[in-house]
Design a protein around this motif. Structure first.
Motif, PDB file in Angstrom:
ATOM      1  N   PRO A  86       2.970   4.255  -7.888  1.00  0.00           N
ATOM      2  CA  PRO A  86       2.532   3.588  -9.111  1.00  0.00           C
ATOM      3  C   PRO A  86       3.721   2.974  -9.863  1.00  0.00           C
TER       4      PRO A  86
ATOM      5  N   SER B 127      -7.394  -6.407  -4.550  1.00  0.00           N
ATOM      6  CA  SER B 127      -7.045  -6.336  -5.968  1.00  0.00           C
ATOM      7  C   SER B 127      -6.904  -4.888  -6.428  1.00  0.00           C
ATOM      8  N   ALA B 128      -7.739  -4.004  -5.890  1.00  0.00           N
ATOM      9  CA  ALA B 128      -7.707  -2.608  -6.322  1.00  0.00           C
ATOM     10  C   ALA B 128      -6.367  -1.948  -6.022  1.00  0.00           C
ATOM     11  N   VAL B 129      -5.723  -2.349  -4.926  1.00  0.00           N
ATOM     12  CA  VAL B 129      -4.412  -1.780  -4.598  1.00  0.00           C
ATOM     13  C   VAL B 129      -3.405  -2.137  -5.681  1.00  0.00           C
TER      14      VAL B 129
ATOM     15  N   ARG C 272      -4.092  -3.189  -8.876  1.00  0.00           N
ATOM     16  CA  ARG C 272      -4.469  -2.722 -10.204  1.00  0.00           C
ATOM     17  C   ARG C 272      -4.363  -1.220 -10.358  1.00  0.00           C
ATOM     18  N   SER C 273      -4.794  -0.488  -9.318  1.00  0.00           N
ATOM     19  CA  SER C 273      -4.842   0.974  -9.435  1.00  0.00           C
ATOM     20  C   SER C 273      -3.451   1.591  -9.576  1.00  0.00           C
ATOM     21  N   ARG C 274      -2.425   0.882  -9.088  1.00  0.00           N
ATOM     22  CA  ARG C 274      -1.060   1.416  -9.157  1.00  0.00           C
ATOM     23  C   ARG C 274      -0.170   0.606 -10.096  1.00  0.00           C
ATOM     24  N   SER C 275      -0.717  -0.390 -10.758  1.00  0.00           N
ATOM     25  CA  SER C 275       0.069  -1.258 -11.653  1.00  0.00           C
ATOM     26  C   SER C 275       1.305  -1.794 -10.935  1.00  0.00           C
TER      27      SER C 275
ATOM     28  N   ARG D 299       0.821  -1.217   0.000  1.00  0.00           N
ATOM     29  CA  ARG D 299       0.000   0.000   0.000  1.00  0.00           C
ATOM     30  C   ARG D 299       0.853   1.264   0.000  1.00  0.00           C
TER      31      ARG D 299
END
Length: 311
Positions: free
Chosen positions: A227, A246-248, A250-253, A223
């Motif tokens: 990115p 998953s959003a952590v 995906r959102s930052r690749s 976290r």
């Protein structure tokens, strides 16, 4: 010769007399000067590793330092992983491909203490982790030899900022002595979100995490990554599972990478080990360890921290 001998899986070794081993084709005899007790040795001897229950009796010790015809070498063995004996004896046998000549003047006990732990730290930083000059590195598990090595070697490799995370204040004080720019202490009962906030406050956006622990610290460290940041995992001292939404990712690749020394070729391992040795001789790399006589191997078997047995 004297040797530490595992007679029953899950029990400490017994120091006993044994005949000196004779090298076979493609092997060499090593007069051992220093043999570390590593987590892999303990795991193999426990009988609970993925290698299975080892054939007993056997001499443990997956690596060591010694002399071949009077010249210093580092060497590896497969003790506990496959039938055969290891380094925790006055004399050992190693395959020629697993022997690395050392520079004269290298500190045998220190090289043994660092060994493959420092190799792993170096390769996580410069190989798998692709550290670029000026990047920020977060080292989890900074109290262990891998963590101590990563704190120092990150600077050698060009990191701009190095932050260490560990559970004890003593480990964090040691990390600061070794060059960490900031430290974060793990708190009991803390959740991943709270720890992530403290990591970001100490480190800012992190480019690379060296993770020997997995578990909650890794979940928090992910976290804190910027990115495109990377986390390289090489252990599970804090738990086998790292729960991250998953959003952590995906959102930052983000990139989550696994590392093991087993993936190295003989040449890669040799080059990394010699890099480690050169840095010890330059005063840029050290580690905390306890030097213990071989005859006290049973007492030292479960000691905290790194132990190096000296025949």
């Amino acid at each position: 010769m004297r040797a530490a001998e595992i007679r029953t899986a899950g029990q400490p070794p017994v120091v006993t007399g044994r005949p000196e081993p004779a090298p076979g084709p493609g092997e060499v005899a090593v007069r051992v000067t220093a043999a570390p007790i590593t987590p892999l040795d303990l795991l193999c001897a426990s009988g609970t590793s993925y290698f299975g229950v080892p054939a007993t009796p056997y001499v443990p010790g997956v690596q060591g330092v010694g002399l071949v015809a009077g010249s210093p070498v580092w060497f590896a063995t497969t003790a506990g992983m496959r039938p055969g004996d290891g380094s925790m004896a006055e004399c050992a046998v190693a395959a020629l491909s697993d022997v690395v000549p050392l520079p004269e003047g290298a500190d045998h006990a220190l090289v043994a203490a660092l060994g493959l732990s420092a190799v792993a730290a170096w390769m996580c930083l410069t190989g798998k982790g692709e550290l670029a000059a000026g990047e920020t590195v977060l080292v989890l598990g900074a109290g262990g030899v891998v963590g101590q090595s990563a704190v120092q070697l990150a600077r050698v490799a060009g990191a701009g900022r190095v932050v260490a995370c560990a559970r004890s204040e003593a480990a964090l004080a040691r990390a600061r002595e070794l060059g960490a720019d900031g430290t974060v202490r793990l708190e009991d009962g803390e959740d991943a979100e709270a720890l992530a906030e403290r990591l970001e406050a100490a480190a800012g956006p992190v480019d690379l995490v060296v993770d020997p622990v997995c578990g909650l610290p890794a979940a928090a460290a992910l976290r804190s990554l910027r990115p495109g940041g990377r986390l390289v995992n090489l252990g599970s001292a804090a738990g086998e599972v790292c729960a991250v939404p998953s959003a952590v990712l995906r959102s930052r690749s983000l990139r989550v990478l696994g590392y093991t020394n087993n993936e190295l070729t003989d040449g890669e391992r040799r080059e990394a080990l010699l890099t480690v040795v050169v840095q010890t001789m330059a005063g840029a790399l050290t580690a905390g360890y306890e030097r213990v006589p071989l005859h006290d191997a049973a007492r030292a078997w479960s000691s905290p921290g790194r132990v190096v047995l000296v025949p």
